[in-house]
Scaffold this motif. Structure first.
Motif, PDB file in Angstrom:
ATOM      1  N   GLN A 157     -12.339  10.998  29.977  1.00 28.89           N
ATOM      2  CA  GLN A 157     -12.418  10.694  28.547  1.00 28.89           C
ATOM      3  C   GLN A 157     -13.397  11.622  27.850  1.00 28.89           C
ATOM      4  O   GLN A 157     -13.078  12.208  26.803  1.00 28.89           O
ATOM      5  CB  GLN A 157     -12.864   9.241  28.412  1.00 28.89           C
ATOM      6  CG  GLN A 157     -13.115   8.809  26.994  1.00 28.89           C
ATOM      7  CD  GLN A 157     -13.619   7.380  26.956  1.00 28.89           C
ATOM      8  OE1 GLN A 157     -13.385   6.608  27.871  1.00 28.89           O
ATOM      9  NE2 GLN A 157     -14.288   7.037  25.894  1.00 28.89           N
ATOM     10  N   TYR A 161     -12.271  14.286  24.947  1.00 29.66           N
ATOM     11  CA  TYR A 161     -12.639  14.074  23.553  1.00 29.66           C
ATOM     12  C   TYR A 161     -13.648  15.096  23.052  1.00 29.66           C
ATOM     13  O   TYR A 161     -13.881  15.200  21.857  1.00 29.66           O
ATOM     14  CB  TYR A 161     -13.161  12.656  23.342  1.00 29.66           C
ATOM     15  CG  TYR A 161     -12.024  11.689  23.139  1.00 29.66           C
ATOM     16  CD1 TYR A 161     -11.547  11.427  21.857  1.00 29.66           C
ATOM     17  CD2 TYR A 161     -11.397  11.080  24.196  1.00 29.66           C
ATOM     18  CE1 TYR A 161     -10.493  10.575  21.662  1.00 29.66           C
ATOM     19  CE2 TYR A 161     -10.344  10.227  24.016  1.00 29.66           C
ATOM     20  CZ  TYR A 161      -9.900   9.973  22.746  1.00 29.66           C
ATOM     21  OH  TYR A 161      -8.847   9.138  22.540  1.00 29.66           O
ATOM     22  N   MET A 303      -8.490   0.188  24.015  1.00 27.77           N
ATOM     23  CA  MET A 303      -7.246   0.943  24.229  1.00 27.77           C
ATOM     24  C   MET A 303      -6.875   0.972  25.707  1.00 27.77           C
ATOM     25  O   MET A 303      -7.707   0.701  26.564  1.00 27.77           O
ATOM     26  CB  MET A 303      -7.412   2.373  23.734  1.00 27.77           C
ATOM     27  CG  MET A 303      -7.432   2.510  22.245  1.00 27.77           C
ATOM     28  SD  MET A 303      -7.719   4.203  21.803  1.00 27.77           S
ATOM     29  CE  MET A 303      -6.058   4.837  21.748  1.00 27.77           C
ATOM     30  N   ARG A 304      -5.634   1.365  25.976  1.00 30.34           N
ATOM     31  CA  ARG A 304      -5.215   1.546  27.367  1.00 30.34           C
ATOM     32  C   ARG A 304      -5.526   2.971  27.799  1.00 30.34           C
ATOM     33  O   ARG A 304      -5.483   3.886  26.968  1.00 30.34           O
ATOM     34  CB  ARG A 304      -3.701   1.335  27.479  1.00 30.34           C
ATOM     35  CG  ARG A 304      -3.314  -0.060  27.806  1.00 30.34           C
ATOM     36  CD  ARG A 304      -1.863  -0.189  28.220  1.00 30.34           C
ATOM     37  NE  ARG A 304      -1.024   0.967  28.060  1.00 30.34           N
ATOM     38  CZ  ARG A 304       0.104   0.965  27.350  1.00 30.34           C
ATOM     39  NH1 ARG A 304       0.464  -0.105  26.712  1.00 30.34           N
ATOM     40  NH2 ARG A 304       0.853   2.038  27.298  1.00 30.34           N
ATOM     41  N   ASP A 306      -3.883   5.348  29.410  1.00 34.26           N
ATOM     42  CA  ASP A 306      -2.877   6.386  29.151  1.00 34.26           C
ATOM     43  C   ASP A 306      -2.776   6.671  27.660  1.00 34.26           C
ATOM     44  O   ASP A 306      -2.652   7.820  27.243  1.00 34.26           O
ATOM     45  CB  ASP A 306      -1.525   5.980  29.734  1.00 34.26           C
ATOM     46  CG  ASP A 306      -1.062   4.655  29.203  1.00 34.26           C
ATOM     47  OD1 ASP A 306      -1.930   3.788  28.992  1.00 34.26           O
ATOM     48  OD2 ASP A 306       0.136   4.471  28.980  1.00 34.26           O
ATOM     49  N   GLN A 307      -2.877   5.600  26.834  1.00 32.71           N
ATOM     50  CA  GLN A 307      -2.870   5.814  25.380  1.00 32.71           C
ATOM     51  C   GLN A 307      -4.055   6.666  24.963  1.00 32.71           C
ATOM     52  O   GLN A 307      -3.940   7.544  24.111  1.00 32.71           O
ATOM     53  CB  GLN A 307      -3.002   4.474  24.655  1.00 32.71           C
ATOM     54  CG  GLN A 307      -1.766   3.627  24.659  1.00 32.71           C
ATOM     55  CD  GLN A 307      -2.053   2.282  24.024  1.00 32.71           C
ATOM     56  OE1 GLN A 307      -3.191   1.837  23.980  1.00 32.71           O
ATOM     57  NE2 GLN A 307      -1.012   1.641  23.553  1.00 32.71           N
ATOM     58  N   LEU A 308      -5.183   6.405  25.611  1.00 27.75           N
ATOM     59  CA  LEU A 308      -6.415   7.108  25.259  1.00 27.75           C
ATOM     60  C   LEU A 308      -6.248   8.610  25.415  1.00 27.75           C
ATOM     61  O   LEU A 308      -6.558   9.400  24.524  1.00 27.75           O
ATOM     62  CB  LEU A 308      -7.524   6.605  26.181  1.00 27.75           C
ATOM     63  CG  LEU A 308      -8.902   7.190  25.965  1.00 27.75           C
ATOM     64  CD1 LEU A 308      -9.613   6.395  24.921  1.00 27.75           C
ATOM     65  CD2 LEU A 308      -9.671   7.173  27.247  1.00 27.75           C
ATOM     66  N   GLU A 310      -3.431  10.350  25.709  1.00 23.55           N
ATOM     67  CA  GLU A 310      -2.404  10.897  24.818  1.00 23.55           C
ATOM     68  C   GLU A 310      -2.941  11.039  23.410  1.00 23.55           C
ATOM     69  O   GLU A 310      -2.636  12.007  22.718  1.00 23.55           O
ATOM     70  CB  GLU A 310      -1.177   9.979  24.811  1.00 23.55           C
ATOM     71  CG  GLU A 310      -0.300  10.231  26.006  1.00 23.55           C
ATOM     72  CD  GLU A 310       1.017   9.511  25.904  1.00 23.55           C
ATOM     73  OE1 GLU A 310       1.348   9.003  24.816  1.00 23.55           O
ATOM     74  OE2 GLU A 310       1.706   9.454  26.927  1.00 23.55           O
ATOM     75  N   PHE A 311      -3.750  10.077  22.993  1.00 26.90           N
ATOM     76  CA  PHE A 311      -4.287  10.113  21.644  1.00 26.90           C
ATOM     77  C   PHE A 311      -5.146  11.363  21.448  1.00 26.90           C
ATOM     78  O   PHE A 311      -5.036  12.044  20.432  1.00 26.90           O
ATOM     79  CB  PHE A 311      -5.105   8.848  21.405  1.00 26.90           C
ATOM     80  CG  PHE A 311      -5.592   8.705  20.005  1.00 26.90           C
ATOM     81  CD1 PHE A 311      -4.689   8.617  18.965  1.00 26.90           C
ATOM     82  CD2 PHE A 311      -6.941   8.664  19.730  1.00 26.90           C
ATOM     83  CE1 PHE A 311      -5.126   8.485  17.674  1.00 26.90           C
ATOM     84  CE2 PHE A 311      -7.392   8.541  18.440  1.00 26.90           C
ATOM     85  CZ  PHE A 311      -6.485   8.444  17.406  1.00 26.90           C
ATOM     86  N   LYS A 314      -2.528  14.649  22.067  1.00 33.70           N
ATOM     87  CA  LYS A 314      -1.310  14.819  21.273  1.00 33.70           C
ATOM     88  C   LYS A 314      -1.512  14.526  19.802  1.00 33.70           C
ATOM     89  O   LYS A 314      -0.692  14.901  18.982  1.00 33.70           O
ATOM     90  CB  LYS A 314      -0.204  13.915  21.826  1.00 33.70           C
ATOM     91  CG  LYS A 314       0.222  14.348  23.214  1.00 33.70           C
ATOM     92  CD  LYS A 314       1.413  13.568  23.685  1.00 33.70           C
ATOM     93  CE  LYS A 314       1.806  14.029  25.074  1.00 33.70           C
ATOM     94  NZ  LYS A 314       2.717  13.065  25.704  1.00 33.70           N
TER      95      LYS A 314
END
Lengths: 337, 175
Positions: A157, A161, A303-304, A306-308, A310-311, A314
């Motif tokens: 993460q 980020y 958040m989940r 995988d969503q994290l 991708e966010f 992408k």
């Protein structure tokens, strides 16, 4: 003042002055962390219809955190038998030291700044990256699968980020033509705060900053209910306190950085208000930004993983890149700056 | 020789860098080695700061201790993480003698090479705004190498994607 000291010849007195200044600053930051934790608990309580700490130290529980810290300090120092002992001991230090080093470059007012670096913004990003190694070492040394999972999540993460964070900051560097945080603040004196010129960058930067701080929508690296607190599961007492301290010092530093980049640092919002000193303005803005951080914690779900990821890759990164492109176009075509 | 603050800082940083390097060679566990390496990287960045190359120092921290060592740690943790060094190989007396000779020769070459080295007088304004200076140099004098580097990076990217794609297909075939 610091500049003169840096150029003078070394002596014990010189060392003593630097040491005393750093120590004083450390205590200021510890004081901030103490009351930031109390404020966080109070705000959370307010939002959830509770009272929050109210027993120790008068009606507002002013001594609650002090008592908590004392409890942590006198706790038995536990090091699990199966852990990697030297790394277990050194990891909290490596995680905390950069958090304090980073604050040196942030200009609080015109005169109150420890190091006026011409790569200030990049310095912040680079040094804060060292904390990731501390986290990963802690996760590894604990020899615990939840810790390792949490550490891996945290590292992935942080690394992901960091990129939108830098890219969002680049928009501002383009406008000012400097990475020096002082120059960035001074540029806002003429043109107005950069949140007006770079709203997209602000949104991206703020979201990425929340993720870097492991604040709530992104706190799944230390999710209590799935990972048993992630990378610091095995830590207790003052070692654990060091991780928490690092987290809150980063919150201090990141809020200050957001203010410097987007809210004009110590500058007043309007010219006629400039009789109020810069330190007061900085403090006010600081209170607002940290309040927003607490507010988010009280109102957002987690958040989940995988969503994290991708966010970050992408959505945030393309938006930040588009913002850089747009900023360059505006700067060249309109010649505002 | 007068002892200036710079000298003390250099001694401290150089000491940490060398100790990091020695530990990297001598420690038993792979993860510990990488951590020793991180200390070497960081102190080298410190030496860059002493040479007033702040931009280079920051990039060194960002790339080496930030990215590369984390990739190494990840790689080690996700693969053969309990690997330990099996101690020194024995080697005969001859081997040790040659090793010692090699170390001596290395030391001598560097001593001769560095001791009387003269770079000419360094420009005085190097420390002012060095990101800007680097940018101007990069985009005026060295545009073509710079662009070629980006092509190289692109090739590396594409290569990484191709490699990982192949793995996926093979695994699907196995199932």
């Amino acid at each position: 003042m610091v500049q003169d000291l840096l150029h003078s010849s070394p002596s014990l007195l010189n060392f003593g002055i630097f040491f005393a200044m750093a120590l004083a600053f450390l205590f200021v930051i510890l004081g901030f962390v103490t009351y930031a934790i109390l404020a966080e608990r109070k705000v959370l309580g307010f939002m959830q219809g509770r009272i929050g700490p109210n027993h120790l130290g008068g009606r507002w529980g002013l001594l609650q955190t002090v008592a908590d810290v004392l409890k942590l300090l006198v706790k038995e120092d536990l090091i699990p038998k199966a852990s990697d002992r030297p790394m277990f001991i050194i990891a909290p230090v490596i995680a905390f030291a950069p958090a304090f080093v980073v604050v040196a470059t942030i200009p609080f007012t015109e005169n109150l700044q420890f190091a006026d670096l011409n790569v200030g913004l990049l310095y912040y990003i680079a040094i804060s990256g060292i904390t990731i190694i501390g986290t990963l070492m802690a996760a590894w040394a604990s020899n615990n699968k939840y810790s390792l999972l949490g550490g891996m999540r945290a590292t992935a993460q942080m690394v992901s980020y960091e990129i939108p964070l830098v890219m969002a900051g680049l928009g501002i560097v383009l406008l000012t033509g400097s990475m020096n945080l002082n120059d960035i603040v001074l540029a806002q004196q003429e043109s107005g705060w950069f949140i007006l010129w770079q709203p997209v960058a602000f949104v991206v930067f703020f979201i990425a900053a929340m993720a870097e701080l492991y604040r709530v929508p992104f706190d799944l690296a230390e999710a209590e209910n799935e990972l048993v607190a992630g990378f610091h599961t095995e830590y207790s007492g003052f070692r654990w306190a060091m991780f928490m301290l690092a987290e809150y010092v980063y919150m201090f530093a990141m809020s200050a950085l957001i203010i410097v980049l987007f809210f004009g640092g110590w500058l007043p919002p309007f010219e006629f208000l400039s009789f109020i000193p810069g330190a007061v303005w900085f403090g006010l803005k600081f209170a607002v930004v940290t309040y927003v951080l607490y507010w988010f914690r009280a109102t957002f779900p987690r958040m989940r993983p995988d969503q994290l990821m991708e966010f970050a890759w992408k959505i945030l990164l393309p938006v930040a890149l588009a913002n850089i492109f747009l900023t360059a176009l505006l700067k060249e075509l309109l010649n505002i700056f | 020789m007068t002892v200036s603050g710079e000298f003390i800082a250099f001694l401290a940083l150089a000491l940490v860098a060398i100790i990091g390097g020695v530990l990297l060679l001598n420690l038993k566990k792979v993860v510990h080695m990488v951590v020793a390496l991180v200390f070497t990287f960081l102190s080298i960045a410190g030496i860059y700061v002493l040479l007033s190359a702040e931009f280079l120092a920051v990039v060194q921290i960002l790339v080496y201790s930030g990215a590369i060592s984390i990739i190494m740690l990840f790689g080690i943790m996700l693969t053969k993480h309990n690997d330990e060094d099996e101690g020194d190989s024995k080697g005969g007396g001859w081997r040790k003698a040659f090793l010692f000779l090699g170390v001596l020769a290395f030391g001598a070459v560097f001593y001769i090479g560095i001791y009387n080295l003269d770079f000419g007088s360094a420009p005085a304004a190097l420390h002012e705004n060095n990101p800007e200076q680097i940018g101007i140099e990069l985009y005026s004098k060295y545009v073509i190498p710079f662009e070629l580097m980006s092509v190289l990076l692109l090739v590396a990217f594409v290569g990484a994607i191709v490699l990982s794609r192949n793995d996926e297909k093979e695994e699907a075939d196995k199932e």
